[in-house]
Scaffold this motif. Structure first.
Motif, PDB file in Angstrom:
ATOM      1  N   GLY A 359      36.280  48.118  37.766  1.00 46.01           N
ATOM      2  CA  GLY A 359      35.626  47.442  38.788  1.00 46.01           C
ATOM      3  C   GLY A 359      36.909  47.186  39.618  1.00 46.01           C
ATOM      4  O   GLY A 359      37.981  47.656  39.394  1.00 46.01           O
ATOM      5  N   ASN A 360      36.911  46.536  40.909  1.00 45.75           N
ATOM      6  CA  ASN A 360      37.844  46.197  41.786  1.00 45.75           C
ATOM      7  C   ASN A 360      38.305  44.788  41.970  1.00 45.75           C
ATOM      8  O   ASN A 360      38.765  44.414  43.158  1.00 45.75           O
ATOM      9  CB  ASN A 360      37.714  46.895  42.945  1.00 45.75           C
ATOM     10  CG  ASN A 360      38.930  47.235  43.951  1.00 45.75           C
ATOM     11  OD1 ASN A 360      40.107  47.423  43.412  1.00 45.75           O
ATOM     12  ND2 ASN A 360      38.623  47.033  45.491  1.00 45.75           N
ATOM     13  N   ASP A 361      37.862  43.991  41.078  1.00 46.67           N
ATOM     14  CA  ASP A 361      38.161  42.382  41.107  1.00 46.67           C
ATOM     15  C   ASP A 361      39.703  42.171  41.262  1.00 46.67           C
ATOM     16  O   ASP A 361      40.216  42.696  40.441  1.00 46.67           O
ATOM     17  CB  ASP A 361      37.478  41.661  40.160  1.00 46.67           C
ATOM     18  CG  ASP A 361      37.765  40.190  40.185  1.00 46.67           C
ATOM     19  OD1 ASP A 361      37.620  39.643  41.226  1.00 46.67           O
ATOM     20  OD2 ASP A 361      38.424  39.949  39.219  1.00 46.67           O
ATOM     21  N   GLY A 362      40.109  41.431  42.179  1.00 48.95           N
ATOM     22  CA  GLY A 362      41.601  41.018  42.118  1.00 48.95           C
ATOM     23  C   GLY A 362      42.248  41.903  43.086  1.00 48.95           C
ATOM     24  O   GLY A 362      43.575  41.579  42.992  1.00 48.95           O
ATOM     25  N   GLY A 363      42.038  43.248  43.671  1.00 49.15           N
ATOM     26  CA  GLY A 363      42.632  43.889  44.304  1.00 49.15           C
ATOM     27  C   GLY A 363      43.772  44.600  43.531  1.00 49.15           C
ATOM     28  O   GLY A 363      43.633  44.508  42.488  1.00 49.15           O
TER      29      GLY A 363
END
Length: 467
Positions: A359-363
């Motif tokens: 995923g792309n949580d947190g950049g």
């Protein structure tokens, strides 16, 4: 024996200029019990590597990517602290650190930065001072004053309790951690007016406990802030005299109860795979903070039961297993290793860590690239755990800090068919290019390696026999 891509040894030259950029890694979890078999480095007797390999790999990754350490929350003090606090291990990266100007460059950059800021690092964030103090303590350098700058950090933090708490509980938490690294005391402990004291900061943190135990910046308890608060309170847990010396107004029993409630809350917040979830995802940094908190309190992060006698509870940790992004783990240390980004470093014994495993949580690319903050926090959490295993002082008890560390040295002895031998010395977890004077080498257990393979040096002397 495993096949090895010999050409990988030569493909290391993408240089320091790219070091600060995110490095791509596959968007799936790393399995510490299986995926080591697929790395471009082999392990003695094909045994699963322990946490030391990952400490050395992450430290090498920091040296790969942080080429000009300066003041900042990334590529700065945390990286400096990491490499210094891991120095006692004597792992291979220590040789590389000693051959560099990493620490000297940081100290020069720091003094220059303090000069450009006219000695005022921030008017709103006391953590700007605390973070620098952590790095200086790890380097066994004085923070009161800093070099020839005239900035006396301890004295500065003594001036204002209101300044400390401008960041909520973050300020007092990190001031206490920083002050206790070297047992710093304020010169004026009267607490008159706005003067800051350790007691005022302790009372502030204790008053901020949320209902049901634990801490947060807002809302329900979260693992990050709970872990950090426990790290700040740890020097006073089961140390009555130290607590009373601070002048805190809260009864000592209240501190003990709140610490134990915090530990108990962390046991309830743990994800089934052993990691910790914050803002919707099991992530590296949250898991790291809990590991550091437990080790600061003298607790084993792999324990399944932690007795909490004052609140008459038993905290249950690491008592389930679960699969996260394809990898099954059941304790927080193994869960932390699932964030390893294999192949992300400039060498086969170098690699960083991701914030999440998918995923792309947190950049910052998150599940697909190495994250600098995650790498720093995972590295110091693994060092904290290693220190706990070896009964060394804790991560933040830096009274053992030294100005210089030497790498350890172990011997690889090669035995040829004609009974002659030759020996070479390496530090633990060095990438050993096996001698090409034989096509195949074997251990005394019969595990074989081709001469084109690279071996991770174990923490012991070893013998290899020509086949």
């Amino acid at each position: 024996m495993k096949k090895n891509s010999f050409l990988m040894k030569a493909a290391l030259a993408l240089g320091v200029a790219l070091g600060a950029m995110p490095v791509a890694a596959s968007a799936q979890a790393y399995d510490p019990k299986e995926d080591y078999k697929n790395l471009d480095i082999q392990f003695y007797n094909d045994e699963q590597p322990d946490e030391g390999f990952y400490i050395n790999a992450a430290a090498n990754y920091v040296l790969d990517t942080v080429t000009n350490p300066t003041v900042g929350s990334t590529s700065g003090e945390w990286s400096v602290m990491d490499l210094a606090r891991g120095g006692y291990t004597g792992f291979d990266y220590v040789n590389r650190l000693n051959a560099s100007d990493f620490n000297a460059r940081y100290l020069a950059n720091l003094e220059n930065y303090i000069g450009t800021k006219n000695g005022v690092l921030s008017t709103t964030k006391s953590t700007e001072y605390s973070r620098v103090m952590l790095a200086l303590s790890a380097l066994n350098k004085e923070a009161n004053p800093v070099g020839n700058t005239g900035l006396a950090m301890v004295d500065h933090l003594n001036k204002s309790f209101n300044f400390s708490k401008k960041q909520g509980i973050n300020g007092p938490i990190w001031e206490l951690i920083a002050l206790n690294t070297k047992k710093y005391e304020f010169s004026d402990t009267t607490g008159l007016g706005d003067l800051n004291t350790k007691g005022k900061m302790l009372d502030h943190i204790l008053n901020a406990e949320v209902s049901g135990g634990g801490w947060s910046l807002f809302g329900a308890a979260d693992p990050d802030i709970t872990g950090m608060a426990l790290q700040a309170l740890a020097p006073y847990y089961n140390h009555l005299s130290a607590y009373e010396a601070t002048g805190a107004e809260k009864p000592y029993k209240e501190l003990v109860e709140k610490v134990e409630r915090g530990i108990f809350k962390l046991s309830k917040l743990q994800a089934d795979n052993g990691g910790y979830n914050a803002w919707g995802n099991v992530n590296a940094e949250s898991t790291a903070q809990v590991i550091v908190a437990l080790t600061e309190l003298g607790k084993n992060p792999k324990a399944q039961h932690i007795n909490l006698p004052t609140i008459n509870e038993t905290a249950l940790f690491n008592n389930q297993t679960a699969t996260q992004d394809g990898v099954t783990t059941g304790n927080m240390v193994d869960a932390l290793l699932t964030f390893y980004a294999a192949g992300s470093g400039q060498a086969v014994n170098s690699g960083g860590f991701r914030h999440v495993t998918t995923g792309n949580d947190g950049g910052g690319g998150a599940g697909t690239t190495v994250n600098a903050m995650a790498t720093d926090q995972v590295l110091y959490a693994l060092i904290a755990y290693d220190r706990h295993k070896h009964n060394a002082s804790t991560l933040y008890d830096m009274t053992d800090a030294q100005n210089h560390y030497d790498a350890k040295s172990y011997t690889v002895t090669y035995v040829f068919k004609n009974n002659t031998t030759t020996s070479v010395n390496y530090a633990p977890y060095a990438a050993v290019d096996l001698l090409d004077r034989a096509a195949t080498w074997a251990t005394d257990k019969g595990v074989t390696y081709t001469s084109t393979e690279t071996l991770a040096m174990p923490e012991q002397n070893i013998t290899l026999y020509e086949q």
